[in-house]
Write an enzyme that holds these catalytic residues in place. Structure first.
Site, mmCIF file in Angstrom:
data_model
loop_
_atom_site.group_PDB
_atom_site.id
_atom_site.type_symbol
_atom_site.label_atom_id
_atom_site.label_comp_id
_atom_site.label_asym_id
_atom_site.label_seq_id
_atom_site.Cartn_x
_atom_site.Cartn_y
_atom_site.Cartn_z
ATOM 1 N NE ARG A 47 31.948 -5.250 -11.721
ATOM 2 C CZ ARG A 47 31.670 -6.427 -11.183
ATOM 3 N NH1 ARG A 47 31.383 -7.426 -11.951
ATOM 4 N NH2 ARG A 47 31.642 -6.600 -9.874
ATOM 5 C CB THR A 48 37.345 -0.823 -10.746
ATOM 6 O OG1 THR A 48 35.938 -0.595 -10.658
ATOM 7 C CG2 THR A 48 38.056 0.506 -10.940
ATOM 8 C CE LYS A 75 58.758 -5.567 5.581
ATOM 9 N NZ LYS A 75 59.909 -5.262 4.727
ATOM 10 N NE ARG A 96 37.439 0.511 -6.092
ATOM 11 C CZ ARG A 96 36.477 -0.189 -6.680
ATOM 12 N NH1 ARG A 96 36.187 -1.399 -6.254
ATOM 13 N NH2 ARG A 96 35.809 0.311 -7.697
ATOM 14 C CG HIS A 124 33.815 4.463 -9.184
ATOM 15 N ND1 HIS A 124 34.996 4.387 -9.896
ATOM 16 C CD2 HIS A 124 33.367 3.175 -9.049
ATOM 17 C CE1 HIS A 124 35.243 3.115 -10.166
ATOM 18 N NE2 HIS A 124 34.274 2.368 -9.661
HETATM 19 C C1 NCD Z 1 31.089 -0.139 -7.821
HETATM 20 C C2 NCD Z 1 32.043 0.404 -6.776
HETATM 21 O O1 NCD Z 1 33.017 -0.251 -6.395
HETATM 22 O O2 NCD Z 1 31.796 1.528 -6.374
HETATM 23 N N1 NCD Z 1 31.576 -1.189 -8.584
HETATM 24 C C3 NCD Z 1 32.386 -0.926 -9.652
HETATM 25 O O3 NCD Z 1 33.358 -0.213 -9.553
HETATM 26 N N2 NCD Z 1 32.029 -1.455 -10.833
HETATM 27 C C4 NCD Z 1 29.730 -0.385 -7.321
HETATM 28 C C5 NCD Z 1 29.501 -1.167 -6.063
HETATM 29 O O4 NCD Z 1 30.431 -1.662 -5.421
HETATM 30 O O5 NCD Z 1 28.334 -1.298 -5.717
#
Ligand code: NCD
Length: 296
Positions: A47-48, A75, A96, A124
């Protein structure tokens, strides 16, 4: 501006982003053409990452997706040099990382706006914007809404950011976590000090008194012992039977992915709003991109 934690943003800026996301959700077109979003995901994501891409394309931006596995990091190139390179090719970075603080470190290196798309168990914040947007969309407000956060509150970064956002907006917050998976007490004390939030702690939620039940999965990958994680999941399960006593206006939100904690039987009920929430990621992230790029 960087968007690394919920502390980086004021209440009025959040309100502005939520307003802008609402207009976009209702059909307003935004034009960020000429700008390039760089996505660097060192942890898996559906999703993100994809909603950031969709948000960029719907705002007429272009996207460079850095793929660790086929990059020069294989590398031995450093994170720091990688960020330097991407900073020369893009206008905004969404990062991320499995390591807490990595997006903040990137923000030190890069002269571009950096969005934290989830760092380890830390924060997040763009997910929180989606969550606040969803609560406002379905409940009309955030202040005074009874929100129960249930699940792995120790490891879930989405929960850690969300509790800060809810506290800032004056929601009534109930916390329900398995023993050993509670929020850090010091983190909650800071929120109490800043916003005078009183938290209620329960072992199981009273759904007749809950407006928003926000669930998250047990974050198995952050456990040393995966068997222990499975045991937690079995104890924390929401199914349509548990919802028999729920307030009829209850909504259920979840950042997804859902595993055993949320039974698929709930999807057919009126309570289930998590797929709408996942869809709102696009207009909300469009508004976030516009805000951090400081385009008016
Ligand atoms: C979450 C995450 O990656 O922190 N998912 C997301 O970004 N929608 C929640 C999770 O992984 O449980």
């Amino acid at each position: 501006m960087d968007f690394l934690t919920m502390r980086d943003i004021s209440k009025s800026e959040i309100e502005k982003i939520l307003e802008s996301a609402k207009s976009i959700n209702e059909g307003e077109k935004i034009d960020l053409s000429g700008k390039i979003l760089g996505t660097l995901f060192f942890e898996s994501s559906t999703r993100t990452k994809l909603s950031f891409h969709s948000a960029a394309y719907r705002s007429k931006m272009n996207v460079i997706d850095f793929q660790t596995e086929i990059s020069s990091m294989k590398k031995g190139e450093s994170f720091s040099d990688t960020i330097q390179m991407l900073s020369g090719y893009c206008d905004v970075l969404a990062i991320r990382h499995f390591k807490e603080g990595a997006p903040a470190q990137a923000a030190q290196i890069s002269n571009l706006p950096v969005i934290n798309a989830g760092d380890g168990t830390n924060q997040h914040p763009s997910q929180t914007m989606i969550d606040l947007f969803s609560i406002k969309h379905f409940k009309g407000r955030i202040k005074g809404v009874n929100v129960t956060l249930m699940g792995d509150l120790l490891h879930a970064r989405a929960m850690k950011s969300l509790v800060a956002g809810l506290s800032l907006f004056g929601a009534n917050i109930t916390l329900c976590a398995p023993k050993g998976l509670e929020f850090d007490q010091e983190y909650l004390s800071q929120l109490t000090k800043q916003n005078k939030t009183k938290f209620t702690f329960v072992e199981s939620p009273d759904l007749s008194l809950t407006d928003v039940l926000y669930l998250c999965r047990i974050q198995k990958e952050r456990f040393a012992d995966s068997l222990l994680a499975n045991q937690y999941e079995e104890k924390f399960r929401v199914d349509s039977k548990l919802l028999e006593k729920a307030n009829e206006d209850l909504i259920i939100l979840h950042p997804l992915p859902r595993l055993g904690e949320l039974d698929v039987s709930v999807d057919k009920t009126e309570f289930a709003k998590y797929f709408d929430q996942a869809r709102f990621a696009v207009p909300v992230r469009q508004a976030v991109l516009k805000h951090v790029l400081e385009v008016n």
